[in-house]
Scaffold this motif. Structure first.
Motif, PDB file in Angstrom:
ATOM      1  N   ALA A   1       0.837  -1.206   0.000  1.00 38.17           N
ATOM      2  CA  ALA A   1       0.000   0.000   0.000  1.00 38.17           C
ATOM      3  C   ALA A   1       0.870   1.254   0.000  1.00 38.17           C
ATOM      4  CB  ALA A   1      -0.923  -0.011   1.220  1.00 38.17           C
TER       5      ALA A   1
ATOM      6  N   ARG B   1       0.998   4.137  -2.977  1.00 39.61           N
ATOM      7  CA  ARG B   1       0.663   5.529  -2.672  1.00 39.61           C
ATOM      8  C   ARG B   1       1.857   6.442  -2.891  1.00 39.61           C
ATOM      9  NH1 ARG B   1      -3.213   4.035  -4.287  1.00 39.61           N
ATOM     10  NH2 ARG B   1      -2.958   6.080  -5.173  1.00 39.61           N
TER      11      ARG B   1
ATOM     12  N   PHE C   1      -0.910  11.426  -0.197  1.00 34.67           N
ATOM     13  CA  PHE C   1      -1.136  10.315   0.715  1.00 34.67           C
ATOM     14  C   PHE C   1      -0.787  10.700   2.145  1.00 34.67           C
ATOM     15  CE2 PHE C   1       0.873   6.571   2.796  1.00 34.67           C
ATOM     16  CZ  PHE C   1      -0.278   5.858   3.029  1.00 34.67           C
TER      17      PHE C   1
ATOM     18  N   MET D   1      -3.146  10.364   5.287  1.00 36.18           N
ATOM     19  CA  MET D   1      -2.744   9.543   6.442  1.00 36.18           C
ATOM     20  C   MET D   1      -2.886  10.363   7.727  1.00 36.18           C
ATOM     21  SD  MET D   1      -1.750   6.393   6.755  1.00 36.18           S
ATOM     22  CE  MET D   1      -1.672   5.594   8.349  1.00 36.18           C
TER      23      MET D   1
ATOM     24  N   ARG E   1      -6.784  10.860   8.225  1.00 40.62           N
ATOM     25  CA  ARG E   1      -7.659   9.700   8.363  1.00 40.62           C
ATOM     26  C   ARG E   1      -6.963   8.415   8.795  1.00 40.62           C
ATOM     27  NH1 ARG E   1     -10.323   8.433   3.319  1.00 40.62           N
ATOM     28  NH2 ARG E   1     -11.294   6.877   4.620  1.00 40.62           N
ATOM     29  N   GLY E   2      -5.643   8.434   8.966  1.00 40.80           N
ATOM     30  CA  GLY E   2      -4.939   7.194   9.302  1.00 40.80           C
ATOM     31  C   GLY E   2      -5.293   6.683  10.678  1.00 40.80           C
TER      32      GLY E   2
ATOM     33  N   ARG F   1      -9.052   7.133  11.814  1.00 44.11           N
ATOM     34  CA  ARG F   1     -10.010   6.156  11.315  1.00 44.11           C
ATOM     35  C   ARG F   1      -9.961   4.877  12.154  1.00 44.11           C
ATOM     36  NH1 ARG F   1     -10.566   1.943   7.950  1.00 44.11           N
ATOM     37  NH2 ARG F   1     -12.193   1.965   6.346  1.00 44.11           N
ATOM     38  N   ASP F   2      -8.761   4.488  12.559  1.00 48.08           N
ATOM     39  CA  ASP F   2      -8.601   3.252  13.331  1.00 48.08           C
ATOM     40  C   ASP F   2      -9.206   3.338  14.722  1.00 48.08           C
ATOM     41  OD1 ASP F   2      -7.354   1.974  11.305  1.00 48.08           O
ATOM     42  OD2 ASP F   2      -5.316   2.236  12.065  1.00 48.08           O
TER      43      ASP F   2
ATOM     44  N   GLU G   1     -12.735  -2.049   5.834  1.00 47.61           N
ATOM     45  CA  GLU G   1     -11.348  -2.514   6.068  1.00 47.61           C
ATOM     46  C   GLU G   1     -10.892  -1.859   7.367  1.00 47.61           C
ATOM     47  OE1 GLU G   1      -8.378  -4.282   4.519  1.00 47.61           O
ATOM     48  OE2 GLU G   1      -7.869  -3.640   6.538  1.00 47.61           O
TER      49      GLU G   1
ATOM     50  N   GLU H   1      -7.809  -1.692   8.758  1.00 46.20           N
ATOM     51  CA  GLU H   1      -6.509  -1.018   8.829  1.00 46.20           C
ATOM     52  C   GLU H   1      -6.495   0.185   7.902  1.00 46.20           C
ATOM     53  OE1 GLU H   1      -3.081  -2.999   9.571  1.00 46.20           O
ATOM     54  OE2 GLU H   1      -4.041  -4.802  10.335  1.00 46.20           O
ATOM     55  N   SER H   2      -6.319   1.355   8.513  1.00 45.48           N
ATOM     56  CA  SER H   2      -6.481   2.592   7.752  1.00 45.48           C
ATOM     57  C   SER H   2      -5.542   2.664   6.553  1.00 45.48           C
ATOM     58  CB  SER H   2      -6.260   3.788   8.675  1.00 45.48           C
ATOM     59  OG  SER H   2      -4.997   3.701   9.282  1.00 45.48           O
ATOM     60  N   LEU H   3      -4.318   2.213   6.740  1.00 42.84           N
ATOM     61  CA  LEU H   3      -3.337   2.286   5.656  1.00 42.84           C
ATOM     62  C   LEU H   3      -3.836   1.507   4.432  1.00 42.84           C
ATOM     63  CD1 LEU H   3      -0.486   3.336   5.096  1.00 42.84           C
ATOM     64  CD2 LEU H   3       0.409   1.211   6.018  1.00 42.84           C
ATOM     65  N   LEU H   4      -4.363   0.303   4.671  1.00 47.40           N
ATOM     66  CA  LEU H   4      -4.858  -0.527   3.583  1.00 47.40           C
ATOM     67  C   LEU H   4      -6.136   0.069   3.013  1.00 47.40           C
ATOM     68  CD1 LEU H   4      -4.235  -4.137   4.953  1.00 47.40           C
ATOM     69  CD2 LEU H   4      -2.652  -2.472   3.990  1.00 47.40           C
ATOM     70  N   ALA H   5      -6.959   0.652   3.891  1.00 50.13           N
ATOM     71  CA  ALA H   5      -8.213   1.257   3.429  1.00 50.13           C
ATOM     72  C   ALA H   5      -7.919   2.424   2.494  1.00 50.13           C
ATOM     73  CB  ALA H   5      -9.037   1.713   4.627  1.00 50.13           C
ATOM     74  N   LEU H   6      -6.961   3.270   2.892  1.00 53.04           N
ATOM     75  CA  LEU H   6      -6.629   4.438   2.065  1.00 53.04           C
ATOM     76  C   LEU H   6      -6.141   3.991   0.695  1.00 53.04           C
ATOM     77  CD1 LEU H   6      -4.802   6.880   4.530  1.00 53.04           C
ATOM     78  CD2 LEU H   6      -7.229   6.661   4.026  1.00 53.04           C
ATOM     79  N   ASP H   7      -5.326   2.948   0.690  1.00 50.24           N
ATOM     80  CA  ASP H   7      -4.790   2.455  -0.578  1.00 50.24           C
ATOM     81  C   ASP H   7      -5.899   1.852  -1.439  1.00 50.24           C
ATOM     82  OD1 ASP H   7      -2.740   1.808  -2.432  1.00 50.24           O
ATOM     83  OD2 ASP H   7      -2.842  -0.265  -1.746  1.00 50.24           O
TER      84      ASP H   7
ATOM     85  N   GLU I   1      -9.061   2.583  -1.338  1.00 48.17           N
ATOM     86  CA  GLU I   1      -9.892   3.684  -1.844  1.00 48.17           C
ATOM     87  C   GLU I   1      -9.267   4.303  -3.091  1.00 48.17           C
ATOM     88  OE1 GLU I   1     -10.458   6.507   1.318  1.00 48.17           O
ATOM     89  OE2 GLU I   1     -11.018   4.894   2.701  1.00 48.17           O
TER      90      GLU I   1
END
Lengths: 387, 124
Positions: free
Chosen positions: A203, A207, A341, A345, A348-349, A352-353, B13, B15-21, B23
């Motif tokens: 990922a 990005r 990115f 991050m 929302r990184g 979001r979690d 999803e 895990e935010s990192l995977l979700a952002l990717d 998306e």
């Protein structure tokens, strides 16, 4: 081997021989027991047969209670019931580490007479299992007065000793099984983490590539991000993947950009623990803030300041973490021309979690970032005691 | 293209990192992100609050220990096609959704495109 010669004049007493064999048989059975229930089932039958009692109970110590786990008797006793240690004779035997021999229960003040009135019991022996810190007791009961004699006491004591060993074995087996289960769980957990890490690296690669101006720029940014991911892992590995310390993660994220002349760094707040998954995204979020500060913000000029402070309010429940990242003393800040990115991050990184909300402001005097998140199993405040 | 024609996708999803990717990958494939949630409760609430269901959904199976299947059920009840993304295909096979398309994680772009195209194929 020469045949054993029977000494003339000494014949084995048939009764002694028989009960000895019976005892050995019980000890063998107990040696093969795998659960406490197995032990209880063997003990209740064997103890009754060997002592010749009208009834036998197997009692486990359960904290400050005695638990009548199993019984075998001519009439119902107390199977399945729990009594305070101080209110029954099995409790007395376990607390004192001594065998109680009671020829007439209604003449003995240690006996809770009301509990015995519905039963057949007139006399009894109660013997603790394990001399040091007894973990169980075996009771033998008779429907007549003055029934237990020295021989019964001795036989019950022998069974109690074998039972103590059997219970120790049961505990050992249980802890072994638990360790094996834990090992399998750890392997599954590790597999999960490796897969997640692979996905995260891919990922980040995607990005970073999408926004990179040149192969060199890609390599630099990608390297920095993967190193940051590695630092998060190292922090967690040192703490055996239990949790992470928020303050240390902030410091880690800034560590690549610290210079000897940066007098202006504040990292301050109460102890806050993060779950491993949240820790990774928190460090990645801070990494993007720190990278931005080093490239365009307060850490790009000598004398620039970064103040990261956080607090926890309303703890323990519902509890809210508020974290602020404030830069000052850097060059005038302009909002980025596009949303990369890194910005995503930051916004929302981690937020979001952990179901949090963020506010990222590119104020001219310095970047300001604010995060508000509810405390949860992912974020917990540690109350320092005796500080 | 009217507003109704916009294909939008729900991402679940944790895990935010995977979700952002994910998306970004979906946007690059021409999808609009209808919503992006990290947990079962959040996704169910999101679905409940929404008047029009999304065109499709991509569901990570294991959301920090909880399984995404209640979301899959809610989507199936609304006739929303979806694809699972998981590192553990056996988990899907053991669920009530064994016939559903499943992407292996890490998700490959081409596989994602093919899976979504298949979801929207007229006689699927």
């Amino acid at each position: 081997m020469p045949a054993l010669q029977q000494t003339p004049g000494i014949e084995l007493d048939a009764d002694v021989d028989g009960s000895l064999l019976e005892l050995v048989e019980v000890i063998e059975q107990l040696a093969g027991a795998r659960t406490v229930e197995d032990v209880a089932a063997i003990v209740r039958t064997a103890a009754r047969r060997i002592s010749g009692a009208d009834g036998v109970t197997f009692v486990l110590r359960d904290g400050d209670r005695c638990w009548y786990l199993d019984e075998e008797a001519i009439g119902p006793l107390w199977k399945g019931q729990r009594f305070p240690l101080t209110a029954c004779i099995s409790g007395w035997a376990m607390l004192q580490g001594e065998t109680a021999v009671i020829p007439d229960i209604y003449a003995d003040p240690r006996i809770p007479h009301d509990a015995y009135r519905p039963t057949f019991v007139k006399s009894l022996i109660m013997t603790p299992v394990r001399r040091e810190n007894p973990i169980a007791a075996i009771g033998a009961y008779w429907a007549e007065l003055n029934a237990p004699h020295e021989r019964e006491v001795a036989r019950l004591a022998a069974i109690a000793r074998a039972t103590a060993t059997a219970l120790a074995n049961v505990q050992l087996i249980a802890s072994l099984e638990e360790s094996l289960e834990r090992r399998d769980e750890l392997i599954r957990e590790l597999d999960h983490r490796v897969k997640n890490t692979m996905s995260a690296v891919i990922a980040i690669g995607h990005r970073t590539l999408a926004h990179a101006a040149s192969p060199e720029a890609f390599a630099n940014t990608f390297n920095d991000r993967i190193r940051s991911l590695a630092r998060a892992h190292e922090h967690l590995a040192v703490r055996r993947w239990k949790d992470a310390d928020l303050g240390e993660l902030v410091a880690l994220s800034l560590s690549p950009f610290r210079r000897s002349d940066d007098g202006g760094l504040t990292i301050a707040g109460p102890a806050v623990r993060l779950r491993p998954e949240a820790a990774v995204s928190f460090l990645m979020t801070c990494h993007e803030l720190a990278t931005n500060a080093a490239k365009y913000g307060a850490l790009s000029l000598p004398g620039g300041r970064v103040d990261v402070t956080w607090s926890v309010a309303g703890e323990p429940a519902p509890g809210v973490l508020t974290l602020e990242w404030r830069e000052s003393g850097g060059p005038p800040v302009a909002p980025p021309s596009r949303r990369g990115f890194g910005t995503e991050m930051i916004r929302r990184g981690f937020a979001r979690d952990v179901d949090g909300e963020t506010d990222l402001e590119f104020a001219p005097e310095g970047v300001r970032f604010r995060l508000v998140a509810p405390l949860s199993h992912k974020i917990s405040a540690i109350t320092e005691t005796g500080a | 293209m009217s507003l109704d024609d916009v294909q939008n996708v729900l991402v679940v999803e944790d895990e935010s990192l995977l979700a952002l990717d994910l998306e970004c990958a979906l946007e690059e494939l021409g999808w609009e992100i209808a919503g992006s949630l990290g947990g079962v409760a959040q996704a169910l609430n999101w679905l409940k609050a929404r008047e029009r269901p999304p065109t499709a959904a991509v569901l990570d199976v294991n959301l920090g220990g909880e399984m995404v299947f209640p979301v899959a059920e809610a989507l199936a009840a609304r006739n929303v096609p979806f694809v699972f993304a998981t590192g553990y295909s056996d988990v899907v096979n053991r669920s009530g959704f064994s016939g559903r398309p499943t992407l292996a994680k890490p998700v490959d772009r081409d596989a994602l495109k093919r899976a979504l195209d298949a979801l929207l194929a007229p006689n699927q």
